[in-house]
Design a protein around this motif. Structure first.
Motif, PDB file in Angstrom:
ATOM      1  N   UNK A   1      14.306   1.447   3.917  1.00 20.22           N
ATOM      2  CA  UNK A   1      14.204   2.258   2.702  1.00 20.22           C
ATOM      3  C   UNK A   1      13.407   1.585   1.597  1.00 20.22           C
ATOM      4  N   UNK A   2      13.328   0.250   1.601  1.00 21.78           N
ATOM      5  CA  UNK A   2      12.535  -0.432   0.587  1.00 21.78           C
ATOM      6  C   UNK A   2      11.062  -0.059   0.691  1.00 21.78           C
ATOM      7  N   UNK A   3      10.571   0.148   1.914  1.00 20.24           N
ATOM      8  CA  UNK A   3       9.175   0.523   2.111  1.00 20.24           C
ATOM      9  C   UNK A   3       8.921   1.944   1.612  1.00 20.24           C
ATOM     10  N   UNK A   4       9.930   2.780   1.702  1.00 21.80           N
ATOM     11  CA  UNK A   4       9.776   4.208   1.403  1.00 21.80           C
ATOM     12  C   UNK A   4      10.288   4.588   0.019  1.00 21.80           C
ATOM     13  N   UNK A   5      10.646   3.607  -0.774  1.00 22.20           N
ATOM     14  CA  UNK A   5      11.328   3.873  -2.050  1.00 22.20           C
ATOM     15  C   UNK A   5      10.500   4.715  -3.013  1.00 22.20           C
ATOM     16  N   UNK A   6       9.177   4.630  -2.938  1.00 25.58           N
ATOM     17  CA  UNK A   6       8.329   5.381  -3.874  1.00 25.58           C
ATOM     18  C   UNK A   6       7.879   6.727  -3.319  1.00 25.58           C
ATOM     19  N   UNK A   7       8.381   7.094  -2.130  1.00 29.46           N
ATOM     20  CA  UNK A   7       8.082   8.420  -1.603  1.00 29.46           C
ATOM     21  C   UNK A   7       7.331   8.458  -0.297  1.00 29.46           C
ATOM     22  N   UNK A   8       7.019   7.310   0.289  1.00 26.75           N
ATOM     23  CA  UNK A   8       6.372   7.299   1.589  1.00 26.75           C
ATOM     24  C   UNK A   8       7.284   7.869   2.665  1.00 26.75           C
ATOM     25  N   UNK A   9       6.687   8.354   3.745  1.00 26.74           N
ATOM     26  CA  UNK A   9       7.454   8.977   4.825  1.00 26.74           C
ATOM     27  C   UNK A   9       7.163   8.255   6.134  1.00 26.74           C
ATOM     28  N   UNK A  10       8.215   7.823   6.828  1.00 27.26           N
ATOM     29  CA  UNK A  10       8.061   7.117   8.095  1.00 27.26           C
ATOM     30  C   UNK A  10       7.848   8.113   9.226  1.00 27.26           C
ATOM     31  N   UNK A  11       6.822   7.845  10.059  1.00 24.79           N
ATOM     32  CA  UNK A  11       6.524   8.698  11.211  1.00 24.79           C
ATOM     33  C   UNK A  11       6.174   7.800  12.393  1.00 24.79           C
ATOM     34  N   UNK A  12       5.900   8.395  13.529  1.00 23.36           N
ATOM     35  CA  UNK A  12       5.484   7.627  14.699  1.00 23.36           C
ATOM     36  C   UNK A  12       4.007   7.248  14.579  1.00 23.36           C
ATOM     37  N   UNK A  13       3.616   6.214  15.331  1.00 18.54           N
ATOM     38  CA  UNK A  13       2.215   5.795  15.320  1.00 18.54           C
ATOM     39  C   UNK A  13       1.300   6.902  15.829  1.00 18.54           C
ATOM     40  N   UNK A  14       1.791   7.713  16.720  1.00 23.82           N
ATOM     41  CA  UNK A  14       0.985   8.805  17.260  1.00 23.82           C
ATOM     42  C   UNK A  14       0.706   9.882  16.225  1.00 23.82           C
ATOM     43  N   UNK A  15       1.582  10.007  15.228  1.00 22.33           N
ATOM     44  CA  UNK A  15       1.457  11.079  14.228  1.00 22.33           C
ATOM     45  C   UNK A  15       0.845  10.623  12.910  1.00 22.33           C
ATOM     46  N   UNK A  16       0.768   9.320  12.672  1.00 19.12           N
ATOM     47  CA  UNK A  16       0.470   8.848  11.319  1.00 19.12           C
ATOM     48  C   UNK A  16      -0.942   9.195  10.856  1.00 19.12           C
ATOM     49  N   UNK A  17      -1.901   9.331  11.778  1.00 18.93           N
ATOM     50  CA  UNK A  17      -3.268   9.623  11.345  1.00 18.93           C
ATOM     51  C   UNK A  17      -3.653  11.089  11.552  1.00 18.93           C
ATOM     52  N   UNK A  18      -2.696  11.928  11.919  1.00 24.45           N
ATOM     53  CA  UNK A  18      -2.972  13.346  12.068  1.00 24.45           C
ATOM     54  C   UNK A  18      -2.921  14.043  10.716  1.00 24.45           C
ATOM     55  N   UNK A  19      -3.896  14.909  10.459  1.00 27.47           N
ATOM     56  CA  UNK A  19      -3.946  15.698   9.226  1.00 27.47           C
ATOM     57  C   UNK A  19      -3.890  14.804   7.987  1.00 27.47           C
ATOM     58  N   UNK A  20      -4.730  13.774   7.954  1.00 32.94           N
ATOM     59  CA  UNK A  20      -4.830  12.912   6.766  1.00 32.94           C
ATOM     60  C   UNK A  20      -6.287  12.804   6.340  1.00 32.94           C
ATOM     61  N   UNK A  21      -6.490  12.530   5.060  1.00 31.25           N
ATOM     62  CA  UNK A  21      -7.833  12.284   4.532  1.00 31.25           C
ATOM     63  C   UNK A  21      -8.254  10.835   4.761  1.00 31.25           C
ATOM     64  N   UNK A  22      -7.252   9.938   4.698  1.00 28.73           N
ATOM     65  CA  UNK A  22      -7.497   8.504   4.790  1.00 28.73           C
ATOM     66  C   UNK A  22      -6.558   7.903   5.828  1.00 28.73           C
ATOM     67  N   UNK A  23      -7.085   7.045   6.698  1.00 27.34           N
ATOM     68  CA  UNK A  23      -6.263   6.251   7.616  1.00 27.34           C
ATOM     69  C   UNK A  23      -6.503   4.779   7.282  1.00 27.34           C
TER      70      UNK A  23
ATOM     71  N   UNK B   1       0.824  -1.204   0.000  1.00 29.77           N
ATOM     72  CA  UNK B   1       0.000   0.000   0.000  1.00 29.77           C
ATOM     73  C   UNK B   1       0.862   1.260   0.000  1.00 29.77           C
ATOM     74  N   UNK B   2       1.906   1.285   0.812  1.00 29.79           N
ATOM     75  CA  UNK B   2       2.795   2.448   0.844  1.00 29.79           C
ATOM     76  C   UNK B   2       3.408   2.673  -0.539  1.00 29.79           C
ATOM     77  N   UNK B   3       3.914   1.614  -1.144  1.00 32.22           N
ATOM     78  CA  UNK B   3       4.597   1.744  -2.430  1.00 32.22           C
ATOM     79  C   UNK B   3       3.648   2.182  -3.539  1.00 32.22           C
TER      80      UNK B   3
END
Length: 249
Positions: A39-61, A15-17
């Protein structure tokens, strides 16, 4: 769209890719911290964050964790905006998740998930094997493109998830309301059998709530037996699709 993904298992990684590659702004988190996301997970441009931050200011979780971990995820989902669409990719396997009495008594999995998270959810990407999801996506209009069912009570939420499924390389198929999403749970004809859009309506209609848990458990035991005999960690997409078609269709 702005998308936050909780979970870096096989489905989460794909999904990330795929969603990053199609232009969405994707954040991803796991339970171990952003520094553990490779880096393999983020190769297409995804950004790693903490679990506490991942659903902040998003349209989709998108929640892509084992079903028995969902109560732990609830506090994070509770921090998201009420307008955030929550998508559930999980499935119930009692051998892995432990017995959940409500599900054993016939409650639809995603209705239980919605109750655990305290939010309405969309059911999507649960009915395709991780290997097929990673390797078999095709452009829209391909004659043998695999379909993925999507269920939700809110029609607009369902339309959004259907469009995202298309972005990941599969035909989104409208499977109706969440109460009917048991038709795409493990053991049913559409579950991990790599069906086309044309085949999907008949498969959903043929689902049997009494038989599907028995078939789910039979398939689970067959996979364990194959893996123990071969020493392989993953039996492979072709074997899983053949097994599931033989048992579920």
């Amino acid at each position: 769209m702005k998308i936050g993904i909780l979970g870096t298992g096989h489905i989460g990684k794909t999904l990330v890719a795929t969603l990053s590659a199609t232009g969405h702004e994707v954040k991803v988190a796991n339970s171990r911290g952003p520094e553990t996301i490779g880096p393999d997970v983020l190769a297409q441009g995804g950004r790693a964050v903490s679990a506490a931050d991942v659903v902040l200011d998003v349209d989709i979780a998108i929640v892509s964790v084992p079903l028995n971990r969902l109560p732990d995820i609830a506090p994070f989902i509770g921090r998201s905006a009420s307008s955030t669409v929550v998508i559930d990719t999980s499935n119930y396997y009692p051998q892995r998740d432990g017995r959940i009495d409500a599900l054993e008594d016939g409650l639809t999995e995603s209705l239980w998930v919605a109750d655990q998270l305290g939010r309405p959810v969309v059911k999507a990407w649960n009915a395709i094997g991780s290997d097929s999801f990673a390797k078999k996506g095709k452009p829209a209009g391909s004659p043998d493109r695999i379909a993925i069912p999507v269920a939700a009570d809110d029609e607009q939420d369902r339309k959004i998830a259907l469009a995202l499924v298309e972005d990941t390389g599969f035909d989104g198929f409208d499977a109706g309301v969440l109460a009917e999403s048991w038709r795409q749970q493990p053991g049913t004809p559409c579950y991990c059998t790599d069906l086309s859009r044309q085949e999907m309506p008949g498969a959903l209609a043929a689902a049997d709530p009494a038989r599907s848990p028995k078939l789910r458990d039979l398939a689970f035991e067959a996979v364990l037996e194959r893996m123990s005999g071969s020493g392989a960690r993953d039996p492979g997409a072709d074997y899983l699709v053949r097994l599931n078609r033989a048992l579920f269709l």
